[in-house]
Design a protein around this motif. Structure first.
Motif, PDB file in Angstrom:
ATOM      1  N   VAL A  24      15.760  26.413  16.078  1.00 31.62           N
ATOM      2  CA  VAL A  24      15.993  27.242  15.132  1.00 31.62           C
ATOM      3  C   VAL A  24      17.214  26.852  14.247  1.00 31.62           C
ATOM      4  O   VAL A  24      18.388  26.690  14.649  1.00 31.62           O
ATOM      5  N   PRO A  25      16.850  26.109  13.011  1.00 29.62           N
ATOM      6  CA  PRO A  25      17.913  25.535  12.140  1.00 29.62           C
ATOM      7  C   PRO A  25      19.000  26.836  11.487  1.00 29.62           C
ATOM      8  O   PRO A  25      18.456  27.926  11.512  1.00 29.62           O
ATOM      9  N   THR A  26      20.204  26.339  11.178  1.00 30.14           N
ATOM     10  CA  THR A  26      21.042  27.206  10.551  1.00 30.14           C
ATOM     11  C   THR A  26      20.503  28.011   9.560  1.00 30.14           C
ATOM     12  O   THR A  26      19.798  27.638   8.644  1.00 30.14           O
ATOM     13  N   GLY A  27      20.777  29.225   9.745  1.00 32.98           N
ATOM     14  CA  GLY A  27      20.245  30.072   8.442  1.00 32.98           C
ATOM     15  C   GLY A  27      18.908  30.765   8.661  1.00 32.98           C
ATOM     16  O   GLY A  27      18.678  31.511   7.740  1.00 32.98           O
ATOM     17  N   GLU A  28      18.322  30.321   9.511  1.00 33.86           N
ATOM     18  CA  GLU A  28      16.644  30.704   9.544  1.00 33.86           C
ATOM     19  C   GLU A  28      16.862  32.069  10.549  1.00 33.86           C
ATOM     20  O   GLU A  28      17.615  32.088  11.547  1.00 33.86           O
ATOM     21  N   PHE A  81      25.184  36.040  20.377  1.00 35.68           N
ATOM     22  CA  PHE A  81      25.317  37.167  20.655  1.00 35.68           C
ATOM     23  C   PHE A  81      23.984  37.778  21.153  1.00 35.68           C
ATOM     24  O   PHE A  81      22.817  37.265  20.717  1.00 35.68           O
ATOM     25  N   LEU A  82      23.889  38.403  22.328  1.00 34.38           N
ATOM     26  CA  LEU A  82      22.479  39.037  22.715  1.00 34.38           C
ATOM     27  C   LEU A  82      22.565  40.509  22.289  1.00 34.38           C
ATOM     28  O   LEU A  82      23.234  41.263  23.161  1.00 34.38           O
ATOM     29  N   ALA A  83      21.674  41.127  21.559  1.00 29.12           N
ATOM     30  CA  ALA A  83      21.381  42.592  21.773  1.00 29.12           C
ATOM     31  C   ALA A  83      20.509  42.787  22.936  1.00 29.12           C
ATOM     32  O   ALA A  83      19.340  42.345  22.763  1.00 29.12           O
ATOM     33  N   PHE A  84      20.831  43.448  23.904  1.00 28.09           N
ATOM     34  CA  PHE A  84      20.092  43.707  24.985  1.00 28.09           C
ATOM     35  C   PHE A  84      18.824  44.698  24.788  1.00 28.09           C
ATOM     36  O   PHE A  84      18.761  45.759  24.003  1.00 28.09           O
ATOM     37  N   GLN A  85      17.871  44.253  25.490  1.00 27.71           N
ATOM     38  CA  GLN A  85      16.584  44.816  25.699  1.00 27.71           C
ATOM     39  C   GLN A  85      16.764  46.727  26.158  1.00 27.71           C
ATOM     40  O   GLN A  85      16.630  47.558  25.630  1.00 27.71           O
ATOM     41  N   TYR A  86      17.723  46.495  27.097  1.00 26.25           N
ATOM     42  CA  TYR A  86      18.125  47.611  28.032  1.00 26.25           C
ATOM     43  C   TYR A  86      19.603  47.635  27.853  1.00 26.25           C
ATOM     44  O   TYR A  86      20.228  47.194  28.872  1.00 26.25           O
ATOM     45  N   PRO A 164      28.365  36.979  15.105  1.00 26.14           N
ATOM     46  CA  PRO A 164      28.097  35.812  15.915  1.00 26.14           C
ATOM     47  C   PRO A 164      27.161  34.727  14.780  1.00 26.14           C
ATOM     48  O   PRO A 164      26.790  35.198  13.704  1.00 26.14           O
ATOM     49  N   LYS A 165      27.272  33.438  15.270  1.00 23.70           N
ATOM     50  CA  LYS A 165      26.452  32.450  14.571  1.00 23.70           C
ATOM     51  C   LYS A 165      24.905  32.581  14.900  1.00 23.70           C
ATOM     52  O   LYS A 165      24.211  32.224  14.179  1.00 23.70           O
ATOM     53  N   LEU A 166      24.750  33.053  16.191  1.00 26.69           N
ATOM     54  CA  LEU A 166      23.343  33.156  16.428  1.00 26.69           C
ATOM     55  C   LEU A 166      23.089  34.318  17.353  1.00 26.69           C
ATOM     56  O   LEU A 166      23.712  34.717  18.282  1.00 26.69           O
ATOM     57  N   ARG A 196      24.139  32.003   9.618  1.00 26.65           N
ATOM     58  CA  ARG A 196      23.646  32.679  10.708  1.00 26.65           C
ATOM     59  C   ARG A 196      22.120  32.590  11.107  1.00 26.65           C
ATOM     60  O   ARG A 196      21.749  32.807  10.360  1.00 26.65           O
ATOM     61  N   SER A 197      21.912  32.472  12.443  1.00 20.79           N
ATOM     62  CA  SER A 197      20.536  32.055  12.797  1.00 20.79           C
ATOM     63  C   SER A 197      20.212  33.386  13.553  1.00 20.79           C
ATOM     64  O   SER A 197      21.170  34.020  14.117  1.00 20.79           O
ATOM     65  N   MET A 198      19.128  33.819  13.693  1.00 22.85           N
ATOM     66  CA  MET A 198      18.713  34.942  14.266  1.00 22.85           C
ATOM     67  C   MET A 198      17.283  34.765  15.110  1.00 22.85           C
ATOM     68  O   MET A 198      16.401  33.943  14.750  1.00 22.85           O
TER      69      MET A 198
END
Ligand SMILES: Nc1ncnc2c1ncn2[C@@H]1O[C@H](COP(=O)(O)OP(=O)(O)OP(=O)(O)O)[C@@H](O)[C@H]1O
Ligand SMILES: [Mg+2]
Lengths: 249, 492
Positions: A24-28, A81-86, A164-166, A196-198
């Motif tokens: 995952v490149p930066t910004g994508e 950063f992780l946005a949790f499923q639960y 976050p960056k990712l 920021r990548s996502m």
């Protein structure tokens, strides 16, 4: 930003990730789709450093640096950063308190000054308004008694504050009504940036109508089995995963 | 919110294996020879210049004690205590009360500093007015003898008596005679009887009718002499319509041998009076292998003697190798109320058996019990509570909530509620939960950037919030710190 090569991970003697390759490149913004149980959440946990997985092969480079041996809290401070499923509940701890503790812990780890309470409050207020998170919610214990949609909005609020960056979003769209989906997507889109990548994990094309990805990956049986442009999501929506499940098996 | 942050800061500052208050002050003591006999009881009484009646009271207790045996029902285990191998009296060298801080032994002041006595109190000790309007009077009990008493004048103006119990015995014998032993009789239990025979000193508080004590009263206890049993005796009386809030807090230096502590606290609330008694207890719990540490066998009881009176116990127990402690309320007056808010933290090899007794005697009496037990390491944490309603206690009500939190899988939490109701109209409710700090909850915190120590501190602080809120503001932060410190190293 993120380079995953031939990643194998197992829990006990059960192998879950069987050679994930993903860049995952930066910004994508990349989306991951795939059938239930294919290992999407596992990948998100392994990336964010959760204990309990044996990484038997492969590498994870974040900003060019191998992070497999890095503890979870250091990865967080480094910008994962992780946005949790639960999302989890923490009784007795006001959401506001948690946000401040998290933000200042990360700042401290990066050698930055902690935010003063007024500074912090100002930031929260701005971010919360955009996501329709009320002051009342911020005073309530973290995620306790929050509806499914409120929990997900709260995850995005945390992401907005922690910058976050990712960002890895694990099924952030599940449990959202149509209006909330728009609010959350707008929140996520506002955070899109060249720095920021996502990684957006989802089962539904409708999220990708709002958050248009640069690349869509299909995960099946612990591997990325196909990658393509946004049109791949439409194809999956029409045909399902049948072909991929066979291909992976 | 800042409190939590401070907790986190504190946790990140501390050194894992080092008990924060593990040091010894070498103020020379003047002490009785080892062992217990009538002569020792006489020695203690003479040291205190006690009147004859007090000596007789002690001797009677001593003779009674000789006929008693140690209670065995608590879920605690320890080697047999050799009561003849302990010192029963020790005092700092200068026993004459100093007139001002300048006269206080600098060693002692340094001790306060090391103890981390909150700045506010230190300022008060230094004679500086605090930022807040609330004041805290400190009656420092240093190894059995009250050395410093501040704010006496202001209290005197309000008619409040706050002094060492040894002084009260000499100066206010009528009040002491009337109330001492009236809540915890000399025959009550093994440790209370022992205390009655040999108590060294402690605090005495008397709030006259209709007076609201103008400040929080607090006392710091500290065990400082090798092998010295500590036998504090506290008596607090709130006359009709009076109010007082009292806080006791303590820490002790590191020791190899176990130290015995057997205090007695008696509270008496007359009609419409209210007593709030808060404890932050942080005695040496023993080293990481469970060696050393204080044995804390305490009898605390409040008597809501008057109608509409109220007694509230709040305790934060983080220390001691063994805690055996049941602050209780006798709800004698009609419409009287008793409360017990407790946080008991155990880590390492600590053993806690604590709880309360709410004895409903009067009509429409109410009681409330909120107990939060946190067990980590290889510790054992038991809540033991009795709620009883007498035949005449119509309309009595109790609400009990006992929550236990386990950290790790080598510790234990137990809830032992006893309920006895002899009145059909009494309503008792009991709720209990046991939970664990879940791995996914911890990971959630780590993922947000908190260290595991910070995460545990945060989760635990959330768990105990209902009780922390009961503490006087200035001590709530201290209490949170203590809790975090005592859970050091419990995960990861
Ligand atoms: N700790 C574990 N122990 C054993 N098996 C596990 C563990 N964690 C995950 N698995 C298994 O690994 C597989 C992948 O799980 P994962 O949660 O990563 O799937 P997913 O792609 O996120 O699925 P969904 O779309 O349903 O969220 C599943 O079969 C799951 O049962
Ligand atoms: Mg999943």
């Amino acid at each position: 930003m993120l380079e995953i090569r031939n990643l194998h991970a197992s829990v006990g003697d059960r192998q879950i990730l069987r050679g994930v390759d993903l860049v995952v490149p930066t910004g994508e913004v990349h989306a991951i789709m795939g059938p239930n149980g294919s290992g999407k959440s596992t990948l998100s946990y392994v990336l964010s450093g959760r204990d309990g997985y044996d990484i038997t092969e492969g590498e994870i480079l974040f900003d060019g640096k191998e992070i497999i041996d890095m503890p979870a809290e250091e990865r967080a401070a480094a910008g994962i950063f992780l946005a949790f499923q639960y999302p989890l509940e923490i009784p007795g701890v006001a959401t506001m308190t948690f946000l401040k503790a998290a933000l200042n812990a990360q700042r401290k780890a990066r050698g930055e000054a902690e935010l003063t309470t007024p500074d912090f409050m100002r930031r929260v207020k701005v971010a919360a308004e955009k996501l329709n998170v009320t002051q009342e919610m911020l005073r309530r214990p973290l995620n306790v008694g929050f509806s499914g949609g409120e929990k997900k909005r709260n995850e995005i609020l945390q992401m907005a504050l922690l910058e976050p960056k990712l960002a890895i979003l694990d099924e952030t769209d599940s449990g959202l009504d149509i209006d909330a989906l728009r609010v959350v997507s707008d929140g996520v889109n506002a955070l899109r940036s060249p720095n920021r990548s996502m990684l957006v994990i989802t089962h539904y094309q409708r999220l990708l109508d709002h958050i248009v990805p640069d690349v869509v990956h299909v995960m099946s049986a612990g591997r990325i089995v196909r990658s393509g442009g946004p049109e791949l999501a439409l194809e999956l929506e029409a045909n399902g995963y049948a072909g991929y499940v066979e291909a992976a098996a | 919110m800042p409190a939590v942050q401070e907790t986190i800061d504190q946790v990140s500052l501390i050194d894992v294996d080092q008990y924060k208050y593990g040091f010894v002050t070498d103020i020379e003591s003047d002490r009785a020879p080892k062992g217990l006999s009538e002569d020792i009881v006489r020695f203690i009484s003479a040291k205190k210049n006690e009147p004859e009646w007090m000596l007789e009271w002690r001797l009677e207790a001593y003779r009674r004690w000789l006929t008693m045996t140690e209670p065995k029902w608590a879920r605690v285990h320890y080697p047999k205590i050799d009561f003849d191998d302990l010192y029963y009296y020790s005092a700092p060298k200068s026993t004459k009360g100093p007139k001002s801080l300048d006269e206080v032994d600098p060693e002692l002041l340094a001790t306060y500093e090391k103890l981390g006595i909150p700045l506010r109190e230190r300022e008060i000790l230094a004679g500086v007015e605090g930022a807040s309007d609330r004041r805290v009077a400190v009656d420092a009990v240093f190894d059995s003898v009250s050395v410093v008493t501040t704010f006496k004048e202001e209290l005197k103006k309000a008619g409040v008596i706050f002094c060492a119990i040894s002084e009260a015995i000499r100066e206010y014998p009528e009040i002491v005679k009337k109330y001492l032993g009236s809540v915890v009789p000399t025959t009550d239990n093994y440790y209370a009887t022992l205390n009655s025979a040999v108590f060294s000193d402690g605090s005495f508080v008397y709030i006259p009718e209709g007076v609201r004590c103008p400040m929080e009263l607090s006392t710091y206890f500290r065990i400082n002499e090798r092998n010295t049993g500590q036998f504090e005796r506290t008596l607090i009386i709130a006359e009709k319509g009076a109010y007082v809030s009292y806080l006791e807090g303590c820490t002790a230096p590191m020791r190899d041998e176990n130290q015995l502590h057997a205090a007695v606290v008696e509270l008496v609330a007359l009609d419409d009076a209210e007593i709030k008694y808060s404890t932050v207890q942080n005695w040496y719990p023993g080293d990481k292998d469970g060696k050393g540490g204080i044995y804390n066998f305490v009898t605390k009881r409040g008597d809501c003697r008057g109608d509409r009176s109220k007694i509230s116990w709040t305790q934060v127990e983080t220390g001691s190798a063994i805690t055996w402690k049941y602050p209780s309320c006798i709800l004698r007056g009609d419409d009287s109320q008793g409360e017990f808010y407790s946080i008991a933290v155990s880590n390492g090899y600590q053993q806690v058996d604590s709880g309360t007794k709410m004895i409903h005697l009067g009509k429409r009496t109410k009681s409330r019990i909120i107990s939060k037990g946190i067990a980590a390491g290889r510790s054992d944490n038991t809540y033991r509570g009795l709620v009883s309603a007498h035949r005449k206690a119509s309309g009595a009500r109790n609400f009990t909530n006992c929550d236990s939190l386990l950290i790790g899988d080598k510790c234990g939490a137990h809830t032992v509620p006893y309920i006895e109701s002899k009145n059909a109209s009494a309503v008792f409710e009991h709720e209990a939960t046991t939970s664990k700090i879940a791995d996914d909850q911890l990971f959630y915190c780590l993922q947000r950037g908190l260290s595991s120590e910070e995460a545990v501190a945060l989760i635990v602080n959330g768990f105990v919030k209902d009780v922390i809120q009961q503490l006087p503001m200035e001590f709530a932060v201290e209490a949170q710190k203590l809790i975090s410190i005592s859970l050091e190293g419990s995960v990861g």
